[in-house]
Scaffold this active site. Sequence first.
Site, PDB file in Angstrom:
ATOM      1  CE  LYS A  67      -2.236   1.296   3.901  1.00 15.77           C
ATOM      2  NZ  LYS A  67      -3.688   1.252   4.626  1.00 15.77           N
ATOM      3  NE  ARG A 110      -4.655  -1.581   7.422  1.00 17.98           N
ATOM      4  CZ  ARG A 110      -4.081  -0.900   7.925  1.00 17.98           C
ATOM      5  NH1 ARG A 110      -4.889  -0.389   8.819  1.00 17.98           N
ATOM      6  NH2 ARG A 110      -2.785  -0.790   7.364  1.00 17.98           N
ATOM      7  CG  HIS A 137     -12.771   9.057   7.969  1.00 22.00           C
ATOM      8  ND1 HIS A 137     -13.561   9.197   6.948  1.00 22.00           N
ATOM      9  CD2 HIS A 137     -11.725   8.443   7.724  1.00 22.00           C
ATOM     10  CE1 HIS A 137     -13.338   9.060   6.411  1.00 22.00           C
ATOM     11  NE2 HIS A 137     -12.714   7.953   6.343  1.00 22.00           N
ATOM     12  CB  SER A 199      -4.198  12.018  15.451  1.00 25.55           C
ATOM     13  OG  SER A 199      -5.150  12.701  15.629  1.00 25.55           O
ATOM     14  CG  ASP A 222      -0.840   4.701  12.701  1.00 27.55           C
ATOM     15  OD1 ASP A 222      -0.283   6.455  13.172  1.00 27.55           O
ATOM     16  OD2 ASP A 222      -1.514   5.280  12.026  1.00 27.55           O
ATOM     17  CE  LYS A 226      -0.640   9.146  14.767  1.00 31.27           C
ATOM     18  NZ  LYS A 226      -0.747   9.325  13.257  1.00 31.27           N
TER      19      LYS A 226
HETATM   20  P1  NAD Z   1      -9.444  12.727  12.636  1.00 30.74           P
HETATM   21  O1  NAD Z   1      -8.246  13.380  12.154  1.00 30.74           O
HETATM   22  O2  NAD Z   1     -10.620  12.469  11.785  1.00 30.74           O
HETATM   23  O3  NAD Z   1      -9.447  12.839  13.933  1.00 30.74           O
HETATM   24  C1  NAD Z   1      -8.621  12.397  15.088  1.00 30.74           C
HETATM   25  C2  NAD Z   1      -9.291  11.986  16.425  1.00 30.74           C
HETATM   26  O4  NAD Z   1      -8.059  12.029  17.205  1.00 30.74           O
HETATM   27  C3  NAD Z   1     -10.398  13.203  17.090  1.00 30.74           C
HETATM   28  O5  NAD Z   1     -11.067  12.468  17.728  1.00 30.74           O
HETATM   29  C4  NAD Z   1      -9.704  14.195  17.712  1.00 30.74           C
HETATM   30  O6  NAD Z   1     -10.790  14.621  19.085  1.00 30.74           O
HETATM   31  C5  NAD Z   1      -8.867  13.300  18.364  1.00 30.74           C
HETATM   32  N1  NAD Z   1      -7.859  14.273  18.793  1.00 30.74           N
HETATM   33  C6  NAD Z   1      -6.725  15.062  18.305  1.00 30.74           C
HETATM   34  N2  NAD Z   1      -5.974  15.322  18.312  1.00 30.74           N
HETATM   35  C7  NAD Z   1      -5.301  14.852  19.927  1.00 30.74           C
HETATM   36  C8  NAD Z   1      -5.003  15.420  20.789  1.00 30.74           C
HETATM   37  N3  NAD Z   1      -3.945  15.937  21.010  1.00 30.74           N
HETATM   38  N4  NAD Z   1      -5.299  14.448  22.512  1.00 30.74           N
HETATM   39  C9  NAD Z   1      -6.573  13.450  22.678  1.00 30.74           C
HETATM   40  N5  NAD Z   1      -6.984  12.913  21.441  1.00 30.74           N
HETATM   41  C10 NAD Z   1      -6.617  13.853  20.177  1.00 30.74           C
HETATM   42  O7  NAD Z   1      -8.766  10.643  12.642  1.00 30.74           O
HETATM   43  P2  NAD Z   1      -8.444   9.642  12.332  1.00 30.74           P
HETATM   44  O8  NAD Z   1      -8.879   8.961  10.326  1.00 30.74           O
HETATM   45  O9  NAD Z   1      -9.997   8.698  12.725  1.00 30.74           O
HETATM   46  O10 NAD Z   1      -7.699   8.689  12.360  1.00 30.74           O
HETATM   47  C11 NAD Z   1      -7.198   8.436  13.870  1.00 30.74           C
HETATM   48  C12 NAD Z   1      -5.989   7.711  14.194  1.00 30.74           C
HETATM   49  O11 NAD Z   1      -5.403   6.480  13.949  1.00 30.74           O
HETATM   50  C13 NAD Z   1      -4.817   8.844  13.688  1.00 30.74           C
HETATM   51  O12 NAD Z   1      -3.700   8.322  14.827  1.00 30.74           O
HETATM   52  C14 NAD Z   1      -4.434   7.868  12.705  1.00 30.74           C
HETATM   53  O13 NAD Z   1      -3.144   7.709  11.647  1.00 30.74           O
HETATM   54  C15 NAD Z   1      -4.424   6.260  13.081  1.00 30.74           C
HETATM   55  N6  NAD Z   1      -4.794   5.498  12.722  1.00 30.74           N
HETATM   56  C16 NAD Z   1      -4.013   3.822  12.571  1.00 30.74           C
HETATM   57  C17 NAD Z   1      -4.318   3.298  12.222  1.00 30.74           C
HETATM   58  C18 NAD Z   1      -4.086   1.371  12.230  1.00 30.74           C
HETATM   59  O14 NAD Z   1      -4.170   0.534  11.784  1.00 30.74           O
HETATM   60  N7  NAD Z   1      -3.899   1.455  13.414  1.00 30.74           N
HETATM   61  C19 NAD Z   1      -5.038   3.148  10.728  1.00 30.74           C
HETATM   62  C20 NAD Z   1      -5.800   4.707  10.139  1.00 30.74           C
HETATM   63  C21 NAD Z   1      -5.195   4.986  11.299  1.00 30.74           C
END
Ligand code: NAD
Length: 320
Positions: A67, A110, A137, A199, A222, A226
């Site tokens: 990917k 996934r 999201h 995040s 990830d 973080k």
């Molecule tokens: P998003 O930007 O849509 O949402 C971010 C979320 O984090 C919101 O709920 C926001 O309020 C919160 N947030 C932002 N800053 C913060 C802080 N300082 N303290 C506490 N909360 C905070 O992002 P998303 O697309 O929902 O992704 C969320 C996380 O998941 C990201 O870190 C992304 O990289 C990670 N992610 C992980 C995987 C995986 O496989 N593990 C896959 C996709 C995304």
Amino acid sequence: MWVVPEKEIAGLMTLEAAFDAVESVFAAMASGDAYNFPVVREAIGHKDALYGFKGGFDSQSLSLGLKAGGYWPHNHEQGLINHQSTVFLFDPDTGRVSAAVGGNLLTALRTAAASAVSTKYLAPKGAKVLGMIGAGHQAAFQMRSALRFGQFEKVIGWNLHPEMLSRLADVAAEFGVPFQTVGLDQLGEQADVIISITSSYDPILMDAHVTGPTHIAAMGTDTQGKQELDPALVARAALFTDEVAQSLGIGEFQHAAAQKLILEDNVIALGRIINGDHPGRGDAEVTIFDGTGVGLQDLAVASAVVKLAKQQGKAIEVEI
Ligand code: NAD
């Protein structure tokens, strides 16, 4: 090669198909039949973007590929989502590219499947209350998957930005399940299963918040730096992950490991439970699944979607 456009994914891929694909690939990883390649992730110095590749090979399903994509923080100014990715599959017999698949929705599916698989194997018996930390999201997908595969009767949620919590209330309404906004102490006390998907770069859920038998799927971390969980909470829990090396390097367990509160041997690949090679929860009060997100998950769901797209005439054939 076959092209499956992003716009077709929603009509093809189901939560069920994602769950099955991810469960199988975690099992194959733990039995040594599938492995992930080292992750490449670069700040490219343009548009503040992070770009990289996650790839691997599954010799059971013969999925080979990667990917490619990353995070473009200013995309929303153009009406695009910030995470952008495409999955490329290759024929393992010839090395020829076999498919290019839109990866944005697949990534959410996934990732949501991974936490639901962890809940299937690790949730305390009779888990009824789901706690959500995060309302971005990914959170909606996580919650939908948890409600689809679990027996939850109530959802409680916390988010740093409370105005975003209506997203979780909307998903709860889809499933006809009550939703309540709570503080972190209530969340840690009442929830049987907690999903964190933020995040954040600082711990949110502290050791003192969590009481009673609980499973936590920590899905947001990830990248190096973080963090969502108090390392003291990690230190007292039974620890599981998708891939041990990735969890200690860029996943939630990086912090407890850096503070020498846990050792590599304390972290178990979830696939070992799926394969019947580890008892799972045992008598642990708290279990944590560190979902770091591996390339093989992407290949598994992309392979499933290509099969469905071909069956339904939604894949486009192009000469390369
Ligand atoms: P998003 O930007 O849509 O949402 C971010 C979320 O984090 C919101 O709920 C926001 O309020 C919160 N947030 C932002 N800053 C913060 C802080 N300082 N303290 C506490 N909360 C905070 O992002 P998303 O697309 O929902 O992704 C969320 C996380 O998941 C990201 O870190 C992304 O990289 C990670 N992610 C992980 C995987 C995986 O496989 N593990 C896959 C996709 C995304």
